[in-house]
Design an enzyme around this catalytic site. Structure first.
Site, mmCIF file in Angstrom:
data_model
loop_
_atom_site.group_PDB
_atom_site.id
_atom_site.type_symbol
_atom_site.label_atom_id
_atom_site.label_comp_id
_atom_site.label_asym_id
_atom_site.label_seq_id
_atom_site.Cartn_x
_atom_site.Cartn_y
_atom_site.Cartn_z
ATOM 1 N N TYR A 178 38.745 4.735 -2.039
ATOM 2 C CA TYR A 178 37.538 5.332 -1.459
ATOM 3 C C TYR A 178 37.882 6.100 -0.176
ATOM 4 C CZ TYR A 178 34.058 2.111 -3.743
ATOM 5 O OH TYR A 178 33.247 1.412 -4.600
ATOM 6 N N GLU A 182 37.852 10.162 0.436
ATOM 7 C CA GLU A 182 36.778 10.693 1.291
ATOM 8 C C GLU A 182 37.371 11.455 2.471
ATOM 9 O OE1 GLU A 182 34.394 7.248 2.176
ATOM 10 O OE2 GLU A 182 33.209 7.452 0.344
ATOM 11 N N HIS A 435 12.777 18.912 -15.215
ATOM 12 C CA HIS A 435 13.483 20.158 -15.502
ATOM 13 C C HIS A 435 13.145 21.226 -14.478
ATOM 14 C CE1 HIS A 435 15.502 23.052 -18.039
ATOM 15 N NE2 HIS A 435 14.481 23.874 -17.876
HETATM 16 P P1 NDP Z 1 41.042 0.787 -1.839
HETATM 17 O O1 NDP Z 1 41.403 -0.589 -2.208
HETATM 18 O O2 NDP Z 1 39.876 1.451 -2.456
HETATM 19 O O3 NDP Z 1 42.305 1.732 -2.075
HETATM 20 C C1 NDP Z 1 43.551 1.437 -1.523
HETATM 21 C C2 NDP Z 1 44.501 2.563 -1.862
HETATM 22 O O4 NDP Z 1 45.717 2.360 -1.163
HETATM 23 C C3 NDP Z 1 44.838 2.624 -3.345
HETATM 24 O O5 NDP Z 1 44.953 3.969 -3.715
HETATM 25 C C4 NDP Z 1 46.183 1.934 -3.404
HETATM 26 O O6 NDP Z 1 46.998 2.421 -4.427
HETATM 27 C C5 NDP Z 1 46.785 2.323 -2.084
HETATM 28 N N1 NDP Z 1 47.763 1.350 -1.596
HETATM 29 C C6 NDP Z 1 47.595 0.023 -1.434
HETATM 30 N N2 NDP Z 1 48.711 -0.536 -0.957
HETATM 31 C C7 NDP Z 1 49.605 0.461 -0.797
HETATM 32 C C8 NDP Z 1 50.946 0.506 -0.357
HETATM 33 N N3 NDP Z 1 51.587 -0.587 0.029
HETATM 34 N N4 NDP Z 1 51.561 1.706 -0.344
HETATM 35 C C9 NDP Z 1 50.934 2.821 -0.744
HETATM 36 N N5 NDP Z 1 49.652 2.842 -1.176
HETATM 37 C C10 NDP Z 1 49.000 1.669 -1.209
HETATM 38 O O7 NDP Z 1 40.922 0.726 -0.259
HETATM 39 P P2 NDP Z 1 40.217 1.625 0.811
HETATM 40 O O8 NDP Z 1 40.953 1.332 2.066
HETATM 41 O O9 NDP Z 1 40.084 3.034 0.375
HETATM 42 O O10 NDP Z 1 38.764 1.001 0.883
HETATM 43 C C11 NDP Z 1 38.583 -0.401 1.106
HETATM 44 C C12 NDP Z 1 37.236 -0.827 0.614
HETATM 45 O O11 NDP Z 1 36.244 -0.339 1.483
HETATM 46 C C13 NDP Z 1 36.864 -0.270 -0.749
HETATM 47 O O12 NDP Z 1 37.318 -1.070 -1.788
HETATM 48 C C14 NDP Z 1 35.369 -0.239 -0.702
HETATM 49 O O13 NDP Z 1 34.874 -1.456 -1.157
HETATM 50 C C15 NDP Z 1 35.069 -0.055 0.765
HETATM 51 N N6 NDP Z 1 34.645 1.328 1.039
HETATM 52 C C16 NDP Z 1 33.534 1.817 0.431
HETATM 53 C C17 NDP Z 1 33.116 3.102 0.677
HETATM 54 C C18 NDP Z 1 31.900 3.626 -0.012
HETATM 55 O O14 NDP Z 1 31.111 2.840 -0.512
HETATM 56 N N7 NDP Z 1 31.713 4.941 -0.068
HETATM 57 C C19 NDP Z 1 33.835 3.993 1.565
HETATM 58 C C20 NDP Z 1 35.001 3.391 2.133
HETATM 59 C C21 NDP Z 1 35.372 2.103 1.874
HETATM 60 P P3 NDP Z 1 46.803 1.971 -5.961
HETATM 61 O O15 NDP Z 1 45.633 2.767 -6.475
HETATM 62 O O16 NDP Z 1 48.087 2.339 -6.577
HETATM 63 O O17 NDP Z 1 46.563 0.502 -5.929
#
Ligand code: NDP
Length: 452
Positions: A178, A182, A435
């Site tokens: 997310y 964003e 519509h």
């Molecule tokens: P997410 O869990 O959504 O995404 C984490 C990202 O970081 C993934 O792409 C993941 O890759 C990557 N990642 C994790 N570990 C590593 C690593 N060691 N090295 C490289 N890349 C890594 O976390 P966010 O921080 O974006 O958001 C946290 C939470 O906050 C969300 O789950 C959501 O619930 C909430 N949120 C909601 C929003 C909304 O409602 N609009 C907005 C912002 C946050 P991979 O895909 O490969 O696992």
């Protein structure tokens, strides 16, 4: 035993403040709340609210381009980050004051300091003072996680973005969740040359693949250099900028590097060992459906429990806790069919199961309409939107809805009500279309795109 308070809340974010206000204001409990930073928590101070305002700010160049296509002589001009930031700061101050006045109106005692747990009914404030309470609620939220690698201390996180003195000329956003998606769209919209590295093959991997693919295509089409299968190996400062080396040996220099690689529960130094609360596998505080920990007097809500890390969920959990413990109404927060939106450009919103999740569970029909919407199509832009329903073939219930379109978040809120009521595909079908709108597709998709 006499306690100083009926409830002591640690953390002044969405979940903690809601619980405190309901317990004190509606159920007459004697409540105190400690917050070590600013009242409002992640959502208000360094999350949803400032992020959404930045989404609005970043949307004007595209709007101006569209305006020109509609016959206006419009020029977006230059973005003044300093002017925006001072307005943003003032707005956050206003919201923080509103949170504080809500608490004082409910007669909650606020301690502007850190509190740690020192017993099943006791917290110790940073001043050394101890306070007792019949119940303790932990609502300390989460914080950004940055993996360890050489130079990781140079990475900014979402906490820092809103405090930057100036926008960089170029930025690397690391992650594909997310927050990363964003911020990539925001920075790009504000005119910053934006690159995004995501370690997996796709961004937004927990979302419906068809919807995610369209967002991914939109991210790329907007000019963001999205590189999947790419991980950072090191960051080295270089003449006011940062040289980034990837694990596969590529190098590039960016004005700033922002890591959005997930969030972890905020539990450090909280004193959980004093009450023998062991953390769960994701570092979270384990709780039952009543948000109760293994210590009967201690509860936890929100991101620190790592259930669904969304503000409205934390608010529901805090409210249900307060009603149950102080209001005489036993109530659990409902975690089913929680809709959410990713404020990318285009926006992605969903409720319920992805096509893959539903297909793994039983026979389904998929109704999917991807098209160029009237507004941008007229402006000669290639943007596509998607409206998709995943339907249980037997019960006909709509199991999932996925929308990629401007204002998708606003639309999914309405669909979520119908889904929560158990609406079937036929219920959608007997609803007359509005519509001309994009969303009319939700009630006019007659033939399944595919079944499985
Ligand atoms: P997410 O869990 O959504 O995404 C984490 C990202 O970081 C993934 O792409 C993941 O890759 C990557 N990642 C994790 N570990 C590593 C690593 N060691 N090295 C490289 N890349 C890594 O976390 P966010 O921080 O974006 O958001 C946290 C939470 O906050 C969300 O789950 C959501 O619930 C909430 N949120 C909601 C929003 C909304 O409602 N609009 C907005 C912002 C946050 P991979 O895909 O490969 O696992």
């Amino acid at each position: 035993m006499d306690f100083d308070y009926d409830l002591f809340v640690i953390g002044g974010g969405s979940g903690g403040v809601r619980a405190a206000r309901i317990a004190a204001g509606e159920h007459g409990a004697r409540v105190a709340l400690a917050e070590e930073y600013r009242m409002g928590g992640t959502c208000v101070i360094r999350g949803c609210v400032p992020k959404k305002l930045m989404v609005f700010a970043s949307s004007f160049p595209a709007a101006m381009e569209e305006a020109r296509a509609y016959g206006w002589s419009a020029d977006v001009g230059r973005f003044d980050w300093t002017a925006f930031r001072s307005k943003l700061d003032a707005e956050l101050d206003r919201l923080e004051r509103a949170y504080r006045s809500g608490l004082s109106g409910a007669k909650v005692t606020v301690y502007d300091t850190r509190a740690t747990i020192s017993g099943a009914h006791e917290v110790t404030l940073a001043t050394g003072e101890t306070v007792t309470a019949k119940h303790i609620l932990i609502a300390t939220g989460g914080r950004p996680y940055v993996p360890a690698f050489p130079g990781s201390e140079h990475a900014l996180t979402s906490n820092d973005v809103f405090l930057m003195d100036a926008l960089p000329d170029s930025v690397l956003i690391v992650g594909g969740g997310y927050i990363a998606c964003e911020f990539a769209c925001i920075m790009n919209g504000l005119g910053v040359k934006t690159t995004q590295y995501q370690r997996s093959a796709h961004v937004l991997k927990d979302f419906d693949a068809e919807a995610r693919d369209l967002v991914e295509a939109g991210i790329r089409a907007s000019g963001i250099d999205l590189q999947t299968g790419t991980e950072v190996a090191s960051i080295t400062p270089e003449g006011g900028a940062f040289r980034v080396v990837t694990k596969d040996g590529r190098e590039a220099v960016f004005g700033a590097v922002i890591h959005a690689t997930g969030r972890v529960p905020n539990v450090e130094g909280l004193g959980l060992e004093a009450v023998e609360i062991a953390l769960g596998p994701k570092g979270q505080i384990p709780v039952d459906d009543w948000s109760q920990t293994r210590v009967p007097s201690i509860f936890a809500v929100g991101d620190v429990t790592d259930r669904i890390a969304l503000t409205p969920v934390a608010i529901r959990e805090g409210h249900a806790f307060a009603d149950t413990v102080f209001g005489g109404t036993a109530r659990q927060a409902d975690h089913a069919l929680v809709a959410s939106a990713v404020f990318t450009q285009p926006e992605l919103a969903s409720c319920g199961m992805t096509e893959a999740e539903a297909a793994a569970r039983g026979p389904i029909e998929v109704y999917s309409a991807g098209f160029r919407p009237m507004r941008t199509s007229f402006a000669g832009q290639p943007d596509k939107v998607l409206f998709k329903l995943v339907v249980d073939a037997a019960s006909r219930k709509v199991l999932g809805c996925h929308i990629v379109a401007p204002e998708a978040g606003e639309m999914i809120q309405m669909v979520a009500i119908a889904m929560k009521m158990g609406a079937t595909k036929e219920d959608f079908d007997r609803t007359c279309a509005v519509h001309p709108t994009m969303a009319e597709e939700l009630v006019t998709m007659r033939k399944p795109t595919r079944s499985s």
